[in-house]
Design a protein around this motif. Structure first.
Motif, PDB file in Angstrom:
ATOM      1  N   THR A  98       0.655  -1.155   0.131  1.00  0.00           N
ATOM      2  CA  THR A  98      -0.049   0.017   0.157  1.00  0.00           C
ATOM      3  C   THR A  98       1.029   1.198   0.041  1.00  0.00           C
ATOM      4  N   VAL A  99       0.211   2.189  -0.279  1.00  0.00           N
ATOM      5  CA  VAL A  99       1.015   3.520  -0.504  1.00  0.00           C
ATOM      6  C   VAL A  99      -0.075   4.784  -0.017  1.00  0.00           C
ATOM      7  N   ARG A 100       0.672   5.843   0.705  1.00  0.00           N
ATOM      8  CA  ARG A 100      -0.425   7.081   1.027  1.00  0.00           C
ATOM      9  C   ARG A 100      -0.071   8.068  -0.395  1.00  0.00           C
ATOM     10  N   THR A 101      -0.748   8.115  -0.876  1.00  0.00           N
ATOM     11  CA  THR A 101      -0.648   9.106  -2.267  1.00  0.00           C
ATOM     12  C   THR A 101      -1.731  10.051  -2.467  1.00  0.00           C
ATOM     13  N   ARG A 102      -1.462  11.009  -3.458  1.00  0.00           N
ATOM     14  CA  ARG A 102      -2.377  12.017  -3.826  1.00  0.00           C
ATOM     15  C   ARG A 102      -2.863  11.645  -5.274  1.00  0.00           C
ATOM     16  N   ALA A 127      -6.323  12.548 -10.224  1.00  0.00           N
ATOM     17  CA  ALA A 127      -6.824  11.856 -11.424  1.00  0.00           C
ATOM     18  C   ALA A 127      -8.414  11.998 -11.247  1.00  0.00           C
ATOM     19  N   ARG A 128      -9.103  12.108 -10.154  1.00  0.00           N
ATOM     20  CA  ARG A 128     -10.447  12.397 -10.031  1.00  0.00           C
ATOM     21  C   ARG A 128     -10.856  13.701  -9.953  1.00  0.00           C
ATOM     22  N   GLU A 163       3.450  13.993  -9.273  1.00  0.00           N
ATOM     23  CA  GLU A 163       2.276  14.521  -8.949  1.00  0.00           C
ATOM     24  C   GLU A 163       2.142  15.884  -9.914  1.00  0.00           C
ATOM     25  N   ASP A 164       3.337  16.579 -10.127  1.00  0.00           N
ATOM     26  CA  ASP A 164       3.428  17.752 -10.731  1.00  0.00           C
ATOM     27  C   ASP A 164       2.985  17.398 -12.425  1.00  0.00           C
ATOM     28  N   GLU A 165       3.625  16.360 -12.701  1.00  0.00           N
ATOM     29  CA  GLU A 165       3.477  16.048 -13.954  1.00  0.00           C
ATOM     30  C   GLU A 165       2.036  15.480 -14.247  1.00  0.00           C
ATOM     31  N   LEU A 166       1.553  14.831 -13.302  1.00  0.00           N
ATOM     32  CA  LEU A 166       0.248  14.357 -13.397  1.00  0.00           C
ATOM     33  C   LEU A 166      -0.820  15.392 -13.609  1.00  0.00           C
TER      34      LEU A 166
END
Ligand SMILES: Cc1cc2nc3c(=O)[nH]c(=O)nc-3n(C[C@H](O)[C@H](O)[C@H](O)COP(=O)(O)O)c2cc1C
Length: 321
Positions: free
Chosen positions: A220-224, A229-230, A255-258
């Motif tokens: 698992t990972v804690r992520t934004r 995406a949503r 995240e910045d690229e996303l």
């Protein structure tokens, strides 16, 4: 034998256990079943989808013969959403992730108890000042959104702070041993989300539940990245713990690229999510994953946890000489 705490006393329920208001996963059926089994079941209103809330709250209101509750994500809530929920006459309202103050009086004026989930001591102080009647101290082991503090020291510290207000422990607790440990820390019970995800009644497809029982918490990972995406603009400081998949492998840490390609990726994400493609779509889950090995009816989950917690408490006292 039953485990009696300030929490069971407050709601006049049998067991010191609350099934978390998991957005879109904890529907009316799960909440009613958990409540009828003697714990406190919650409908996960999440971001406040009105049609979903009306349908699911209708189910709980019809089927629950014991106290039950509903939760909303506080920073996304509105007074109208809160009113809609209150019309179904829940016994408890769960607010987390944001300032509960604007809604506390509105909720209490209907005789409904306010449960506030907090992630640190500052949040606990704020919730107490706003009038919370139950605090949930949520550690970063939790599935779904949360912050950085670890469950064990956070729960003890919030218990010290809360005085007579009952505190429940949340985050990585998935069996009777965890519930017993929470009680020993001074908590009046535990909140479990991920354990109830793997229940027959949870609103998730078979594939997602199978992943829950097959995956280790190591994965698992804690992520934004799923929020980006949503298109959910979560306040600073919150991330969501989810099972790693192709999407997190690609974007977590970028995240910045996303964000720069968010529109394009959002459309792709929505298509994958609609198709139930869990290599892209998220499954929020906590560090209790290693302890969850089967999908069970919620009634059996509740009774198994309570039985094992009683056994752990007895085993604990047997250590004393
Ligand atoms: C799938 C999932 C969705 C969740 N959605 C919400 C939510 O909408 N609102 C909320 O307050 N908490 C939500 N949570 C967090 C729970 O309130 C709770 O803190 C957490 O489940 C406890 O940790 P555990 O999953 O390890 O039992 C969610 C948790 C999961 C696993």
């Amino acid at each position: 034998m039953t485990i009696h705490t300030r929490f069971t006393e407050l709601f006049k329920i049998k067991h010191p256990l609350l099934s978390a208001p998991m957005g879109g996963v904890a529907g009316g059926k799960l909440a009613a079943t958990v409540s009828n089994a003697g714990a406190l079941g919650f409908v996960g209103g999440g971001y406040g989808d009105i049609a979903w809330l009306e349908r699911e709250l209708g189910i709980t209101a019809r089927e629950a013969r014991q106290p039950w509750g509903v939760g909303l994500i506080t920073w996304k809530a509105t007074r109208e959403m809160v009113d809609l929920c209150l019309r179904f006459k829940p016994h408890a309202f769960f607010l987390s992730f944001g300032d509960p103050e604007p809604y506390v009086d509105q909720i209490k004026s209907q005789g409904v108890k306010v449960v506030c989930q907090v992630q640190d001591l500052a949040g606990a102080r704020k919730a107490l000042a706003a009038g919370a009647e139950v605090l949930v101290a949520q550690g970063s082991e939790a599935g779904g959104h949360g912050a950085t503090r670890g469950t064990l020291p956070l729960v003890a510290a919030v218990v010290d702070l809360a005085g007579d207000t009952p505190v429940l422990a949340a985050g990585g607790i998935a069996d009777g041993r965890g519930l017993a440990a929470a009680l020993i820390l001074g908590a009046a019970g535990a909140v479990m989300g991920t354990r109830f995800y793997a229940s027959d009644e949870a609103q998730a497809d078979r594939q997602a539940k199978e992943r829950i029982i097959q995956t280790s918490a190591d994965d698992t990972v804690r992520t934004r990245v799923f929020d980006i995406a949503r298109g959910y603009d979560w306040p600073e400081g919150y991330t969501g713990r989810a099972i790693r998949n192709r999407f997190t492998e690609r974007w977590h840490g970028r995240e910045d690229e996303l964000m720069a390609v968010a529109n394009e990726e959002r459309a792709k994400f929505q298509r994958a999510a609609a198709a139930g493609d869990y290599d892209t779509k998220m499954i929020f889950a906590g560090e209790g994953l290693d302890l969850i090995r089967d999908i069970q009816p919620a009634v059996r989950i509740v009774s198994g946890i309570v039985r094992d917690a009683e056994q752990s408490l007895r085993a604990g006292t047997a250590l004393l000489r």
